[in-house]
Write an enzyme that holds these catalytic residues in place. Structure first.
Site, PDB file in Angstrom:
ATOM      1  N   LYS A 146       5.858   4.911   2.162  1.00 33.69           N
ATOM      2  CA  LYS A 146       4.536   4.738   1.709  1.00 33.69           C
ATOM      3  C   LYS A 146       3.762   5.794   2.432  1.00 33.69           C
ATOM      4  O   LYS A 146       4.046   5.912   3.687  1.00 33.69           O
ATOM      5  CB  LYS A 146       4.038   3.257   2.493  1.00 33.69           C
ATOM      6  N   SER A 193      -0.713  -3.521  -0.602  1.00 32.69           N
ATOM      7  CA  SER A 193      -1.035  -2.093  -0.518  1.00 32.69           C
ATOM      8  C   SER A 193       0.181  -1.324  -0.676  1.00 32.69           C
ATOM      9  O   SER A 193      -0.104  -0.054  -0.912  1.00 32.69           O
ATOM     10  CB  SER A 193      -1.806  -1.874   0.842  1.00 32.69           C
ATOM     11  N   SER A 229       0.903  -6.913   1.969  1.00 31.26           N
ATOM     12  CA  SER A 229       1.060  -5.798   1.267  1.00 31.26           C
ATOM     13  C   SER A 229       2.644  -5.438   1.063  1.00 31.26           C
ATOM     14  O   SER A 229       2.608  -4.457   0.224  1.00 31.26           O
ATOM     15  CB  SER A 229       0.485  -4.950   2.058  1.00 31.26           C
TER      16      SER A 229
END
Length: 569
Positions: free
Chosen positions: A140, A215, A239
């Site tokens: 990420k 996320s 997330s």
């Protein structure tokens, strides 16, 4: 790659910065050889998951269809070289970008140099570097790399360059990992979808009208398309678990302070009222376990002293008789789950009840609406000032779900020191009350032991339509309590309406709350046809620091009900 030069600090507009970041992403994909196949918009179907098999070589498909545990065997034996493996994943990741918009950059040179180094080490020493030797790991974007731009979803932060790798990357590197892809995240990082003014929205590979979640939505989509089989996400309200659930893969939110976080980039760094954590997403349950164990075995608390000094506990020591007590939460009584979720949960519970080794206990939710009000007021102790400033620094527009969770959230206000203390006391009182309820389940058991885990939805429905993911409660509940949780697919998807009939909303349904009314309207508007093909996933939760116990409980639950412990390639 060189750090960004088109930045707000250098006088560019936010539109110029976004265009440059997209050019950079495309340039890194163009470096992959053989070239990544390109598709026009008209060639991309609603469900994109089968496209890679039509465009990649047989060898590439074979490699990228292999889960972490299988890769490790092939790599450690030398049957597959790290170089051959990483080349296959680079091509499939590049293809995944065109299908779901999940990549911020590929790191071909870095990855190929690392793979060559690992191949040479294996040839010379006749043994792997470590427990993750040669395993490709996607990352990420806000997990910082030394010398690489790290923007955390804010246009105004483009140009920020860390001076060293994030701590978690350092430990995974020492375990033998190869980093090759960085993935998308949302504006503010505080959304359970993935959309920024830099890259746009990341969509769901199973139905491109739906969200990949957030996320860590770039990771979710990339792993679903098998452009990765193991990736790093982060979780403070769902997330990791929401993208895992939306994309039909495995995701693990550890108890906080078990895995390193030093070196990530985010607003409100240093806030301690609600802690976030890093964690893995994978195509297999074993992938999650290997990732976590490989880090904890290196004793990361010696370098990041705020971490809990807790050795990894052998998962095989738990439940030697394979007997489980499972609490089942069908609804949190704030938002009723959609019919497809209730059906899948009920079907799984039906299988559990037939197993003599598994005792099922109904778990009655306790004030989950209060839990949301507590965690929502603690997320933004500054009233969202730092997020607002980060957005304002570039003049980029507020996206709908950023506005929803900060500007339109009735629980968000700027705390005084006394009001923050009071809110933290409220958090701790809620944790104590919930622990008491868990302890009291011992009174209904023959051996005087409480339930081991809670089985529950991972969200009110399957992957929502874009820009409609508003309810966090099925995941944020466990962040407030700091309980570890694993999301797993049930090998099912939204299909025919007749399958959901028994669990449909009754005529004249009266919503439980305002969020429930919104969720109900989404189902009535789109129904089975609107969510067609979306994977169905559930969530298993354990008590704080029972992470290893949770892994074994999940394995037993899946095996005893005939569910796979890995996603079918």
């Amino acid at each position: 790659m060189a750090p960004a030069t088109v930045t707000i600090a250098n006088g560019a507009t936010w539109q110029d910065v976004a265009a440059d970041r997209q050019r950079h992403r495309d340039a890194t994909i163009a470096e992959v050889h053989p070239p990544v196949p390109e598709l026009g918009p008209e060639e991309i179907p609603l469900n994109t998951t089968e496209i890679p098999k039509k465009l990649l070589t047989e060898e590439e498909i074979n490699i990228t269809s292999t889960d972490v545990e299988g890769l490790l065997k092939k790599l450690a034996s030398g049957e597959w070289s790290s170089t051959v493996v990483i080349k296959a994943f680079l091509r499939r990741a590049g293809l995944a970008q065109g299908l779901s918009n999940c990549i911020t950059e590929l790191m071909s040179k870095r990855a190929l140099d690392r793979a060559a180094e690992l191949d040479q080490y294996l040839a010379t020493n006749k043994k792997p570097v470590g427990p993750l030797h040669g395993v490709p790991i996607s990352v990420k974007e806000h997990i910082g790399f030394k010398g690489e731009d790290t923007n955390a979803g804010f246009v105004g932060w483009v140009g920020h360059v860390p001076e060293e790798d994030s701590m978690i990357l350092q430990y995974l590197w020492d375990a033998g990992a190869v980093f090759y892809a960085r993935t998308t995240q949302p504006q503010t990082l505080m959304q359970i979808e993935t959309n920024t003014n830099l890259y746009g929205a990341t969509v769901n590979p199973y139905n491109t009208t739906l969200t990949s979640g957030g996320s860590s939505g770039g990771e979710g989509a990339l792993v679903a398309l098998r452009g990765s089989v193991l990736g790093i996400g982060s979780d403070i309200g769902g997330s990791i678990r929401v993208p895992a659930a939306n994309n039909g893969i495995f995701g693990f939110k550890p108890t906080t302070l078990r895995l390193p976080v030093t070196g990530w980039s985010l607003a409100m760094a240093g806030a301690e009222a609600i802690l976030g954590t890093t964690g893995p997403l994978s195509t297999s349950l074993e992938g999650l376990r290997l990732f976590t164990k490989s880090i904890i075995d290196q004793k990361p608390w010696l370098k990041e002293p705020s971490l809990t000094a807790m050795e990894w506990k052998d998962t095989e020591t738990f439940f030697p008789d394979r007997k489980l007590r499972v609490g089942v939460l069908y609804s949190d009584n704030v938002v009723r789950p959609h019919p497809s979720i209730l059906r899948s949960l009920s079907e799984l519970v039906g299988k559990l009840k037939k197993n003599p080794n598994i005792e099922v206990v109904e778990w009655k939710p306790w004030k989950h609406d209060l839990a949301w009000s507590i965690i929502a007021k603690l997320y933004f102790a500054d009233g969202g000032a730092e997020d607002k400033a980060a957005i304002a620094s570039s003049g980029e527009p507020w996206l709908a779900l950023s506005k929803f969770i900060i500007a339109e959230n009735p629980h968000v206000s700027e705390h005084t020191i006394p009001s923050l203390w009071a809110a933290v006391c409220e958090r701790d009182a809620y944790r104590t009350a919930y622990a008491k309820l868990w302890n009291e389940t011992a009174g209904s058991s023959s051996d005087g032991k409480p339930i081991d885990v809670i089985l529950c939805p991972a969200g009110p429905g399957v992957a929502p339509k874009l820009e409609t993911s508003r309810y966090w409660g099925y995941t944020s509940q466990w962040n407030l309590l700091d309980y570890p949780a694993i999301v797993f697919p049930v090998k099912d998807a939204v299909g025919e309406a007749k399958r959901e009939k028994e669990f449909e909303y009754e005529e004249g349904y009266k919503p439980l709350s305002e969020p429930d009314e919104y969720s109900y309207e989404q189902w009535k508007k789109h129904g089975v046809e609107g969510f067609k093909g979306a994977p169905i996933s559930l969530q298993l939760v354990a008590r704080r620091n029972d992470d290893e116990k949770l892994f074994k409980a999940t394995q037993i639950l899946l095996e005893e009900t005939g569910l796979p412990t890995a996603v079918t390639a």
